[in-house]
Design an enzyme around this catalytic site. Structure first.
Site, mmCIF file in Angstrom:
data_model
loop_
_atom_site.group_PDB
_atom_site.id
_atom_site.type_symbol
_atom_site.label_atom_id
_atom_site.label_comp_id
_atom_site.label_asym_id
_atom_site.label_seq_id
_atom_site.Cartn_x
_atom_site.Cartn_y
_atom_site.Cartn_z
ATOM 1 N N GLN A 143 0.649 -1.230 0.062
ATOM 2 C CA GLN A 143 -0.051 0.072 0.084
ATOM 3 C C GLN A 143 0.954 1.254 0.072
ATOM 4 N N THR A 144 1.791 1.615 1.103
ATOM 5 C CA THR A 144 2.650 2.631 1.166
ATOM 6 C C THR A 144 3.586 2.807 -0.301
ATOM 7 N N GLY A 183 6.642 -4.802 4.105
ATOM 8 C CA GLY A 183 7.404 -5.982 4.626
ATOM 9 C C GLY A 183 7.167 -7.357 3.775
ATOM 10 N N ARG A 316 18.950 -6.808 42.064
ATOM 11 C CA ARG A 316 19.890 -5.675 41.962
ATOM 12 C C ARG A 316 19.865 -5.201 43.223
ATOM 13 N N GLN A 336 11.592 3.698 42.074
ATOM 14 C CA GLN A 336 11.783 2.572 41.132
ATOM 15 C C GLN A 336 10.093 2.079 41.070
ATOM 16 N N ARG A 339 7.952 4.054 39.036
ATOM 17 C CA ARG A 339 8.340 4.033 37.336
ATOM 18 C C ARG A 339 7.907 2.755 36.789
ATOM 19 N N THR A 428 4.532 3.883 14.105
ATOM 20 C CA THR A 428 4.275 4.407 12.870
ATOM 21 C C THR A 428 3.671 3.563 11.930
ATOM 22 N N GLU A 430 1.105 0.726 10.179
ATOM 23 C CA GLU A 430 -0.435 0.492 10.401
ATOM 24 C C GLU A 430 -1.000 1.763 10.944
HETATM 25 C C1 LIG Z 1 -5.793 8.548 7.873
HETATM 26 C C2 LIG Z 1 -6.909 7.645 7.105
HETATM 27 C C3 LIG Z 1 -7.860 7.246 7.791
HETATM 28 C C4 LIG Z 1 -7.694 8.676 6.038
HETATM 29 O O1 LIG Z 1 -8.139 8.289 5.259
HETATM 30 P P1 LIG Z 1 -9.383 8.805 4.168
HETATM 31 O O2 LIG Z 1 -9.948 8.072 3.415
HETATM 32 O O3 LIG Z 1 -8.476 10.156 3.663
HETATM 33 O O4 LIG Z 1 -10.565 9.306 5.190
HETATM 34 P P2 LIG Z 1 -11.059 10.558 5.882
HETATM 35 O O5 LIG Z 1 -11.414 11.624 4.951
HETATM 36 O O6 LIG Z 1 -10.166 10.871 7.186
HETATM 37 O O7 LIG Z 1 -12.309 9.966 6.502
HETATM 38 C C5 LIG Z 1 -13.481 9.628 5.547
HETATM 39 C C6 LIG Z 1 -14.295 8.562 6.505
HETATM 40 O O8 LIG Z 1 -13.555 7.380 6.389
HETATM 41 C C7 LIG Z 1 -13.657 6.970 7.707
HETATM 42 N N1 LIG Z 1 -12.488 6.045 8.085
HETATM 43 C C8 LIG Z 1 -11.440 6.246 7.673
HETATM 44 N N2 LIG Z 1 -10.725 5.079 7.878
HETATM 45 C C9 LIG Z 1 -11.462 4.024 7.933
HETATM 46 C C10 LIG Z 1 -11.354 2.964 8.465
HETATM 47 N N3 LIG Z 1 -10.270 2.171 8.463
HETATM 48 N N4 LIG Z 1 -12.388 2.172 8.870
HETATM 49 C C11 LIG Z 1 -13.767 2.574 8.954
HETATM 50 N N5 LIG Z 1 -13.724 4.142 8.506
HETATM 51 C C12 LIG Z 1 -12.837 4.840 8.099
HETATM 52 C C13 LIG Z 1 -13.479 8.139 8.635
HETATM 53 O O9 LIG Z 1 -13.679 7.981 10.197
HETATM 54 C C14 LIG Z 1 -14.426 9.113 7.757
HETATM 55 O O10 LIG Z 1 -15.655 8.816 8.341
HETATM 56 P P3 LIG Z 1 -16.699 9.914 8.373
HETATM 57 O O11 LIG Z 1 -17.026 10.783 6.797
HETATM 58 O O12 LIG Z 1 -16.410 11.333 9.074
HETATM 59 O O13 LIG Z 1 -17.862 9.333 8.794
HETATM 60 C C15 LIG Z 1 -6.374 6.739 6.143
HETATM 61 O O14 LIG Z 1 -5.594 7.444 5.042
HETATM 62 C C16 LIG Z 1 -5.109 5.871 6.834
HETATM 63 O O15 LIG Z 1 -5.970 4.691 7.303
HETATM 64 N N6 LIG Z 1 -3.939 6.184 7.098
HETATM 65 C C17 LIG Z 1 -2.968 5.254 7.670
HETATM 66 C C18 LIG Z 1 -2.229 4.241 6.514
HETATM 67 C C19 LIG Z 1 -1.953 3.071 7.083
HETATM 68 O O16 LIG Z 1 -2.478 2.700 8.250
HETATM 69 N N7 LIG Z 1 -0.929 2.416 6.575
HETATM 70 C C20 LIG Z 1 -0.464 1.219 6.884
HETATM 71 C C21 LIG Z 1 0.076 0.398 5.796
HETATM 72 S S1 LIG Z 1 0.390 -1.240 6.243
HETATM 73 C C22 LIG Z 1 1.414 -1.509 7.299
HETATM 74 O O17 LIG Z 1 1.979 -0.418 7.914
HETATM 75 C C23 LIG Z 1 1.812 -2.826 7.812
HETATM 76 C C24 LIG Z 1 2.855 -2.818 8.993
HETATM 77 C C25 LIG Z 1 2.699 -4.307 9.858
HETATM 78 C C26 LIG Z 1 4.277 -4.747 10.061
HETATM 79 O O18 LIG Z 1 5.218 -4.323 9.691
HETATM 80 O O19 LIG Z 1 4.216 -5.541 10.928
HETATM 81 C C1 LIG Z 2 8.789 -1.198 9.985
HETATM 82 C C2 LIG Z 2 7.679 -0.592 9.083
HETATM 83 C C3 LIG Z 2 7.054 -1.599 8.433
HETATM 84 C C4 LIG Z 2 6.047 -1.240 7.434
HETATM 85 N N1 LIG Z 2 5.316 -2.181 6.809
HETATM 86 C C5 LIG Z 2 4.640 -1.762 5.931
HETATM 87 C C6 LIG Z 2 3.686 -2.877 5.009
HETATM 88 O O1 LIG Z 2 3.974 -3.942 5.256
HETATM 89 N N2 LIG Z 2 2.890 -2.313 3.957
HETATM 90 C C7 LIG Z 2 2.656 -0.980 3.778
HETATM 91 O O2 LIG Z 2 2.125 -0.732 2.978
HETATM 92 N N3 LIG Z 2 3.390 0.025 4.658
HETATM 93 C C8 LIG Z 2 4.303 -0.580 5.669
HETATM 94 N N4 LIG Z 2 4.827 0.594 6.350
HETATM 95 C C9 LIG Z 2 4.673 1.860 5.798
HETATM 96 C C10 LIG Z 2 3.854 2.541 7.210
HETATM 97 O O3 LIG Z 2 2.308 1.964 7.116
HETATM 98 C C11 LIG Z 2 3.895 4.153 7.033
HETATM 99 O O4 LIG Z 2 5.181 4.673 7.006
HETATM 100 C C12 LIG Z 2 2.834 4.906 7.984
HETATM 101 O O5 LIG Z 2 1.486 4.774 7.776
HETATM 102 C C13 LIG Z 2 3.181 5.991 8.075
HETATM 103 O O6 LIG Z 2 2.808 6.916 6.897
HETATM 104 P P1 LIG Z 2 4.162 7.929 6.602
HETATM 105 O O7 LIG Z 2 5.295 7.070 6.523
HETATM 106 O O8 LIG Z 2 3.564 8.589 5.190
HETATM 107 O O9 LIG Z 2 4.184 8.990 7.641
HETATM 108 P P2 LIG Z 2 3.765 10.533 7.262
HETATM 109 O O10 LIG Z 2 2.473 10.884 7.275
HETATM 110 O O11 LIG Z 2 4.618 11.085 6.285
HETATM 111 O O12 LIG Z 2 4.167 11.187 8.875
HETATM 112 C C14 LIG Z 2 5.340 12.104 9.199
HETATM 113 C C15 LIG Z 2 4.971 13.185 9.968
HETATM 114 O O13 LIG Z 2 3.683 13.715 9.578
HETATM 115 C C16 LIG Z 2 2.671 13.892 10.383
HETATM 116 N N5 LIG Z 2 1.293 13.923 9.649
HETATM 117 C C17 LIG Z 2 0.738 13.366 8.531
HETATM 118 N N6 LIG Z 2 -0.437 13.700 8.233
HETATM 119 C C18 LIG Z 2 -0.755 14.584 9.023
HETATM 120 C C19 LIG Z 2 -1.789 15.209 9.324
HETATM 121 N N7 LIG Z 2 -2.856 15.093 8.396
HETATM 122 N N8 LIG Z 2 -2.108 15.910 10.428
HETATM 123 C C20 LIG Z 2 -1.135 16.152 11.438
HETATM 124 N N9 LIG Z 2 -0.157 15.396 11.408
HETATM 125 C C21 LIG Z 2 0.345 14.755 10.161
HETATM 126 C C22 LIG Z 2 2.746 12.440 11.158
HETATM 127 O O14 LIG Z 2 2.107 12.603 12.399
HETATM 128 C C23 LIG Z 2 4.301 12.502 11.281
HETATM 129 O O15 LIG Z 2 4.524 12.977 12.338
HETATM 130 C C24 LIG Z 2 5.883 0.120 7.239
HETATM 131 C C25 LIG Z 2 6.542 1.106 8.087
HETATM 132 C C26 LIG Z 2 7.611 0.631 8.758
HETATM 133 C C27 LIG Z 2 8.447 1.949 9.709
#
Ligand SMILES: CC(C)(COP(=O)(O)OP(=O)(O)OC[C@H]1O[C@@H](n2cnc3c(N)ncnc32)[C@H](O)[C@@H]1OP(=O)(O)O)[C@@H](O)C(=O)NCCC(=O)NCCSC(=O)CCCC(=O)O
Ligand SMILES: Cc1cc2nc3c(=O)[nH]c(=O)nc-3n(C[C@H](O)[C@H](O)[C@H](O)COP(=O)(O)OP(=O)(O)OC[C@H]3O[C@@H](n4cnc5c(N)ncnc54)[C@H](O)[C@@H]3O)c2cc1C
Length: 647
Positions: A143-144, A183, A316, A336, A339, A428, A430
Site C-alpha cells: 500500500q505505502t 514487509g 539488583r 523505582q 516507574r 508508525t 499501520e
Molecule cells: C488517515 C486515514 C484514515 C484517512 O483516510 P481517508 O480515506 O482520507 O478518510 P478521511 O477523509 O479521514 O475519513 C473519511 C471517512 O472514512 C472513515 N474511515 C477512515 N478510515 C477508516 C477505516 N479504517 N475504517 C472505517 N472507517 C474509516 C473516517 O472516519 C471518515 O468517516 P466520516 O466521513 O467522518 O463518517 C487513512 O489514510 C489511513 O488509514 N492512513 C493510515 C495508513 C496506514 O495505516 N497504512 C498502513 C500500511 S500497512 C503497514 O504499515 C503494515 C505494517 C505491519 C508490520 O510491519 O508488522
Molecule cells: C517497520 C515498518 C514496516 C512497514 N510495513 C508496511 C507494509 O508492510 N505495508 C505497507 O503498505 N506499509 C508499511 N509501512 C509503512 C507505514 O504504514 C507508513 O510509514 C505509516 O503509515 C506512516 O505513514 P508515512 O510514512 O507516510 O508518515 P507521514 O504521514 O509522512 O508522517 C510524517 C509526520 O507527518 C505527520 N502527519 C502526517 N499527516 C498529518 C496530518 N494530516 N495531520 C497532522 N500530522 C500529520 C505525522 O504525524 C508524522 O509526524 C511500514 C513502515 C515501517 C516503519
C-alpha cells in the site's frame, strides 16, 4: 550458582496463585498449554537460537531468518499445530511464536491473507487462499509508497482497465509512486495485494486492492515490468533488518480483471464500475484488523520488558547497607516502584483491553456480513485510538525498563535494546499514531455535534449522553482510599474526556471553515482523543498512575482539585506497597522462557552477575587479547608520543 533460584525469596511472597494467573494471562487453559508447549519446543531447538544475532551481517541475518521461518513452518506441519486452514489466527501466532523476530511470514499471514479474506469475493478466496494457506505463494501488503503512507487517498500507482483484453494495467507513473516499505516485498514475496487508483475510461475511482504476481514461481526472478528490491538497513542492529521491507515499481504490468479484489466494488467485463451500497472504507478493513492485533501485541512487548526490569530490580542491590549487611534491593525504592509498577499494570491492562477489542472487531465483522455498518465508525475509532495509545505507551515503557536496569540495561545481553529497536516502528506502521488520534478526534467531535440532534451516543462514547452531568461533575473524594472505588475513578476519567472534547467542539465552532479550525486545534484534539482512549483502558492501578501523570488535565478541567490529586497520589503509593510483594509473581505469570526473553537480566533464576560476566567473553572482540588495528594505528601513535615525550 547454577540451579539455585536467586528469586525464590521473592516468589515466596506472592499473595495469589501464579498458576491461575498464568491461565488468565494466556486467555484460557488451552491457550496456556499451547503457548507453553510451543515456547518450550522453540527454546530446545538450536535452529531458533537468538544469541548470535548481534554479530551477524545483514545478509547472514536475513538468510538466518529465512532458515528459521522455513523450519518453523515445517515444525508447525510436523507437530500438526496447524488447525483447519480456515482458522487463520493459530498459524500466524504459532509462526511468530517460533521465529520471534520480524520475518516475511508476519505479512503473509498478518496482512496478505486477511486482505484477501476481507476484500476478496468468495470465488477469489477459493482460488487464492488455499495457495496462501499452504504457502505455495508468499504474499505481502503493498500500500505505502515513497510519496504517501498516511494519506492513502494520495496513492499514485494506477490500475487502468483495458476493455480490449479484459485486464488491468498496473503502473508506477512517478518516482514517488514507487511502493516503499511493504514487509516481505524486497526479496521473498511472490505476490502482493497492491493498492492502486482504479482508472476506467479516464475516470479515477480511487484506491482499490489488486492481487499482483511479482516473481516467477519457477526461478523467483521478477516478472516483466517489475523492478523490486530491499529499501536498505533500518533502525538498530538486528531488529527489523531480519525483514526485507521492499521497493517496487511497475512498468505497465498486466493482470486479469478478476484479480481486482471485488467484495466491496466490482468492474464488469464491459468496464462498468459497480459500487455496492457499502462504505468505501471497507477497503481499509485489513488495517482495522491489524490495528486490533497490534493492541494485543503491545501487551506482549511491554510485558517482556517489564518482566526483565522487575526480576532485575529484585536482584539488583544498591546502597543502604548497615553494618556490612545486604544493600537495598532497588525494587524497594519508591522511585523505582513509581516507574515500574504502572508499566506492570499497563501490560495487564493492555492484555485485557486487547481481548475486548478482539470482541469488538469480531462483532463488527459479523455485522458487516449482515450489511449492518452501524458500528463501523466505533470500530475504526477504537482500533485506531487504542493502537496509537498502547504502542506509544509500550515504546516509551520499553525504554523506561531499559533505564530501570541502569547500565546493564544498555547491554544487548539484557534483551532490552533489541526489544526496543524491533518494537518502536509500531508507533508508525499501520498508521502514524498522531494521524490515527486525529481520526479519533474527528469521531468525538462528530459525536458531540450530533448530541443536539438527539443522536444517542453508543459504545465507548455512551458516556457523552450524560454530558450535562459530566460538565457539572466534581469528584467527591475525601480520603485516599476513595480512589480505590472503580466508579469514582471512572467518573473522573469520563468527566475529563467529556470536558476536553466539548472544549474542542466549542473552539471549533468559532471557525467559519471547520477544516481550518480542525488543523488549528489539532494538538488539543489529539489530547482529547488520548483522554477518551485512556478512559477505554482505565483500570485501577493503571488509572491512578495515569491520573497522577495527567493531573493538569483533571485539575484544569475542574474534575478534581489539588487536594484530591494529592490523595490519588497517596493512594498510588499505597497500591505500590500492595503490588511490591507480588511483583515477581506477577511477571512469572507471563510464563516466558529465558529463551523467549533473551535476557540475562531477566533470567528466571536471577543468576545475573555470573552469566553477565560469562557472556561478555563471548563477544568477538575478545577473540584476541590485542585487538585488530592496534598494531597498525595505535602502536605507532603511542611510539610517536613516547618519542615526542623524550625530545
Ligand atoms: C488517515 C486515514 C484514515 C484517512 O483516510 P481517508 O480515506 O482520507 O478518510 P478521511 O477523509 O479521514 O475519513 C473519511 C471517512 O472514512 C472513515 N474511515 C477512515 N478510515 C477508516 C477505516 N479504517 N475504517 C472505517 N472507517 C474509516 C473516517 O472516519 C471518515 O468517516 P466520516 O466521513 O467522518 O463518517 C487513512 O489514510 C489511513 O488509514 N492512513 C493510515 C495508513 C496506514 O495505516 N497504512 C498502513 C500500511 S500497512 C503497514 O504499515 C503494515 C505494517 C505491519 C508490520 O510491519 O508488522
Ligand atoms: C517497520 C515498518 C514496516 C512497514 N510495513 C508496511 C507494509 O508492510 N505495508 C505497507 O503498505 N506499509 C508499511 N509501512 C509503512 C507505514 O504504514 C507508513 O510509514 C505509516 O503509515 C506512516 O505513514 P508515512 O510514512 O507516510 O508518515 P507521514 O504521514 O509522512 O508522517 C510524517 C509526520 O507527518 C505527520 N502527519 C502526517 N499527516 C498529518 C496530518 N494530516 N495531520 C497532522 N500530522 C500529520 C505525522 O504525524 C508524522 O509526524 C511500514 C513502515 C515501517 C516503519
Amino acid at each position: 550458582m547454577e540451579g539455585v533460584d536467586h528469586l525464590a525469596f521473592e516468589r515466596n511472597k506472592a499473595q495469589f496463585d501464579v498458576d491461575e494467573m498464568k491461565i488468565v494471562w494466556a486467555g484460557s487453559r488451552e491457550d496456556f498449554e499451547l503457548s507453553d508447549r510451543i515456547s518450550r519446543l522453540v527454546a530446545s531447538d538450536p535452529v531458533f537460537r537468538k544469541d548470535d544475532r548481534a554479530a551477524l551481517g545483514r545478509k547472514e541475518l536475513f538468510k538466518n531468518t529465512l532458515r528459521k521461518a522455513a523450519h518453523a513452518w515445517k515444525r508447525v506441519i510436523e507437530l500438526r499445530l496447524s488447525g483447519e486452514f480456515s482458522a487463520l489466527e493459530p498459524e500466524a501466532y504459532k509462526l511468530r511464536a517460533f521465529v520471534d523476530q520480524p520475518a516475511f511470514t508476519d505479512l503473509h499471514w498478518g496482512m496478505f491473507v486477511p486482505a484477501i479474506q476481507g476484500q476478496g469475493t468468495d470465488e477469489q478466496q477459493q482460488k487464492w487462499l488455499p495457495l496462501a494457506y499452504r504457502m505455495q505463494i508468499i504474499g505481502c501488503y503493498a500500500q505505502t509508497e515513497l510519496g504517501h503512507g498516511s494519506n492513502v487517498q494520495g496513492l499514485e500507482t494506477t490500475a487502468t482497465f483495458d476493455p480490449k483484453t479484459d485486464e488491468f494495467v498496473i503502473h508506477s507513473p512517478t518516482l514517488t509512486s514507487s511502493k516503499w516499505w511493504p514487509g516481505g516485498l524486497g526479496k521473498v514475496s511472490t505476490h502482493a495485494v497492491v493498492y492502486a487508483r482504479l482508472i476506467i475510461d479516464g475516470q479515477d475511482y480511487g484506491v482499490h486492492g489488486f492481487i499482483v504476481q511479482l516473481r516467477s514461481l519457477d526461478d523467483h526472478l521478477p516478472l516483466p515490468g517489475i523492478t523490486i528490491g530491499d529499501i536498505g538497513m533500518k533502525f538498530g542492529n538486528a531488529a527489523y533488518n531480519t525483514m526485507d521491507n521492499g521497493v517496487l515499481t511497475f512498468d505497465h504490468v498486466r493482470i486479469p480483471r478478476n484479480q481486482m479484489l471485488m467484495r466491496v466494488s466490482q468492474v464488469t467485463r464491459e468496464g462498468k464500475y459497480v459500487h455496492s451500497n457499502v462504505p468505501r472504507q471497507l477497503v481499509y478493513g485489513t488495517m482495522v484488523y491489524v490495528r486490533q492485533k497490534i493492541v494485543a501485541d503491545a501487551s506482549v512487548a511491554l510485558s517482556r520488558a517489564v518482566c526483565i526490569a522487575t526480576r532485575y530490580s529484585a536482584v539488583r542491590r544498591q546502597f543502604g547497607s548497615h553494618n556490612g549487611g545486604l544493600e537495598t534491593q532497588v525494587i524497594d525504592y519508591k522511585t523505582q516502584q513509581s516507574r515500574l509498577f504502572p508499566l506492570l499494570a499497563s501490560a495487564y491492562a493492555f492484555r485485557f483491553v486487547g481481548e475486548w477489542l478482539l470482541w469488538l472487531y469480531t462483532d463488527v465483522t459479523e455485522r458487516l456480513k449482515a450489511k449492518d455498518f452501524s458500528t463501523l465508525p466505533e470500530a475504526h475509532a477504537c482500533t485506531a485510538g487504542l493502537k496509537s495509545l498502547t504502542t506509544t505507551a509500550t515504546a516509551d515503557g520499553i525504554e523506561e525498563c531499559r533505564k530501570l536496569c541502569g547500565g546493564h540495561g544498555y547491554l544487548c545481553s539484557s534483551g532490552l535494546p533489541e526489544l526496543f529497536a524491533v518494537y518502536v516502528p509500531a508507533c508508525t506502521y499501520e498508521g502514524d499514531n498522531i494521524v490515527l488520534l486525529l481520526q479519533v478526534a474527528r469521531h468525538l467531535v462528530k459525536t458531540v455535534s450530533q448530541l443536539s440532534t438527539g443522536n444517542k451516543p453508543v459504545g465507548t462514547t455512551a458516556y457523552m449522553a450524560r454530558l450535562e452531568q459530566l460538565l457539572q461533575y466534581h469528584s467527591d473524594v475525601k480520603k485516599a482510599e476513595d480512589w480505590l472505588k472503580p466508579n469514582v475513578v471512572l467518573e473522573a476519567f469520563e468527566a475529563r474526556a467529556a470536558r476536553m472534547c466539548v472544549a474542542c467542539a466549542q473552539n471549533l465552532s468559532k471557525f467559519s471553515n471547520p477544516e481550518e479550525g480542525f488543523q488549528e486545534l489539532a494538538a488539543d484534539l489529539v489530547e482529547a482523543a488520548v483522554a477518551h482512549c485512556q478512559l477505554i483502558v482505565v483500570s485501577n492501578v493503571y488509572a491512578l498512575s495515569l491520573l497522577h501523570k495527567h493531573l493538569g488535565d483533571f485539575i484544569s478541567t475542574g474534575c478534581i482539585d489539588p487536594k484530591q490529586g494529592s490523595l490519588a497520589n497517596e493512594q498510588l503509593r499505597n497500591l505500590y506497597s500492595q503490588v511490591r510483594p507480588n511483583a515477581v509473581a506477577l511477571v512469572d505469570a507471563y510464563n516466558y522462557t529465558d529463551h523467549y526473553l533473551g535476557s540475562i537480566l531477566g533470567r528466571y533464576d536471577g543468576n545475573v552477575y555470573p552469566k553477565l560476566y560469562e557472556e561478555a567473553w563471548k563477544d568477538p572482540l575478545n577473540d584476541s587479547i590485542v585487538p585488530d588495528g592496534f598494531k597498525e594505528y595505535i602502536q605507532p601513535l603511542l611510539k610517536q608520543q613516547l618519542r615526542n615525550a623524550r625530545l
